[in-house]
Design a protein around this motif. Structure first.
Motif, mmCIF file in Angstrom:
data_model
loop_
_atom_site.group_PDB
_atom_site.id
_atom_site.type_symbol
_atom_site.label_atom_id
_atom_site.label_comp_id
_atom_site.label_asym_id
_atom_site.label_seq_id
_atom_site.Cartn_x
_atom_site.Cartn_y
_atom_site.Cartn_z
ATOM 1 N N VAL A 50 22.632 37.564 42.770
ATOM 2 C CA VAL A 50 23.493 37.519 43.943
ATOM 3 C C VAL A 50 23.267 36.150 44.568
ATOM 4 N N PHE A 51 24.351 35.437 44.842
ATOM 5 C CA PHE A 51 24.214 34.092 45.399
ATOM 6 C C PHE A 51 25.379 33.809 46.345
ATOM 7 N N ILE A 52 25.222 32.764 47.127
ATOM 8 C CA ILE A 52 26.271 32.349 48.066
ATOM 9 C C ILE A 52 26.757 30.967 47.668
ATOM 10 N N ASN A 53 28.079 30.856 47.568
ATOM 11 C CA ASN A 53 28.683 29.534 47.399
ATOM 12 C C ASN A 53 30.186 29.648 47.618
ATOM 13 N N ASP A 54 30.910 28.660 47.161
ATOM 14 C CA ASP A 54 32.354 28.558 47.393
ATOM 15 C C ASP A 54 33.126 29.436 46.403
ATOM 16 N N ASP A 55 34.222 30.053 46.843
ATOM 17 C CA ASP A 55 35.089 30.818 45.943
ATOM 18 C C ASP A 55 36.129 29.866 45.362
ATOM 19 N N GLU A 56 35.699 29.104 44.370
ATOM 20 C CA GLU A 56 36.572 28.082 43.790
ATOM 21 C C GLU A 56 36.413 28.177 42.275
ATOM 22 N N SER A 57 37.526 28.444 41.561
ATOM 23 C CA SER A 57 37.442 28.784 40.136
ATOM 24 C C SER A 57 36.888 27.631 39.300
ATOM 25 N N GLY A 58 37.207 26.392 39.680
ATOM 26 C CA GLY A 58 36.666 25.240 38.952
ATOM 27 C C GLY A 58 35.150 25.206 39.040
ATOM 28 N N LEU A 59 34.627 25.492 40.209
ATOM 29 C CA LEU A 59 33.171 25.513 40.406
ATOM 30 C C LEU A 59 32.537 26.610 39.551
ATOM 31 N N HIS A 60 33.177 27.766 39.493
ATOM 32 C CA HIS A 60 32.612 28.875 38.711
ATOM 33 C C HIS A 60 32.611 28.538 37.220
ATOM 34 N N HIS A 61 33.657 27.862 36.764
ATOM 35 C CA HIS A 61 33.678 27.381 35.379
ATOM 36 C C HIS A 61 32.532 26.385 35.156
ATOM 37 N N THR A 114 30.305 27.081 56.446
ATOM 38 C CA THR A 114 31.654 26.745 55.988
ATOM 39 C C THR A 114 31.847 27.081 54.512
ATOM 40 N N TRP A 115 32.871 27.821 54.207
ATOM 41 C CA TRP A 115 33.288 28.211 52.852
ATOM 42 C C TRP A 115 32.355 29.198 52.169
ATOM 43 N N GLU A 116 31.311 29.632 52.839
ATOM 44 C CA GLU A 116 30.357 30.511 52.166
ATOM 45 C C GLU A 116 30.943 31.891 51.880
ATOM 46 N N GLN A 117 30.697 32.358 50.641
ATOM 47 C CA GLN A 117 31.078 33.699 50.200
ATOM 48 C C GLN A 117 29.928 34.233 49.350
ATOM 49 N N ILE A 118 29.845 35.549 49.237
ATOM 50 C CA ILE A 118 28.759 36.171 48.454
ATOM 51 C C ILE A 118 29.298 36.572 47.080
ATOM 52 N N PHE A 119 28.551 36.231 46.041
ATOM 53 C CA PHE A 119 28.956 36.529 44.664
ATOM 54 C C PHE A 119 27.899 37.332 43.928
ATOM 55 N N TYR A 120 28.401 38.209 43.052
ATOM 56 C CA TYR A 120 27.583 38.857 42.043
ATOM 57 C C TYR A 120 27.723 38.034 40.770
ATOM 58 N N GLY A 121 26.622 37.604 40.219
ATOM 59 C CA GLY A 121 26.629 36.856 38.966
ATOM 60 C C GLY A 121 26.105 37.753 37.856
#
Ligand code: ZN
Length: 138
Positions: A50-61, A114-121
């Motif tokens: 579980v981490f926090i970062n931007d919801d941006e598809s390029g970043l996830h790639h 700013t821009w923070e969202q929570i993700f399940y990895g």
């Protein structure tokens, strides 16, 4: 002091994925009725994060490419952990991306930057896995 906890379940159809779980975590916060306090959110498995970062598809790639460079899945024979399992890379990816996040709760909302969202990895998917949400406060 009030306390609340809930487990969220995920079953990712692929080996690896990043899922924005912010709205599900916000729903937990609403259910808790807590207005001021701290929220912990952690993966309950050693091959997920579980981490926090931007919801941006390029970043996830970019994360996926970077993690594959650091700990390639194949050849699975390169890892001593593999044999019974084939998920040594998933343990390492989880280590880098982290186990949990803690977010301040202020006026009943997640107090994000700013821009923070929570993700399940997910790094070793195709099975049911859990995330814990624990909230304490008033
Ligand atoms: Zn393993």
């Amino acid at each position: 002091m009030k306390n609340y906890h809930k487990e969220l379940w995920f079953e990712v159809p692929t080996r690896r994925a990043f899922i924005n779980i912010t709205s599900q975590v916000e729903k937990c916060l609403e259910e808790s009725g807590i207005k001021e306090g701290l929220l912990l959110c952690n993966a309950m498995h050693i091959t997920a994060s579980v981490f926090i970062n931007d919801d941006e598809s390029g970043l996830h790639h970019d994360y996926d490419v970077w993690l594959e460079k650091l700990a390639p899945h194949a050849p699975v024979s390169q890892y001593r952990h593999n044999g019974f399992e084939d998920n040594a890379d998933a343990h390492m990816k989880r280590q880098i991306m982290g186990r949990e996040v803690v977010v301040a709760v202020t006026e009943g909302k997640l107090h994000f930057g700013t821009w923070e969202q929570i993700f399940y990895g997910e790094f070793d998917g195709r099975r049911r896995k859990r995330v814990l949400v624990k909230i304490i406060g008033e």
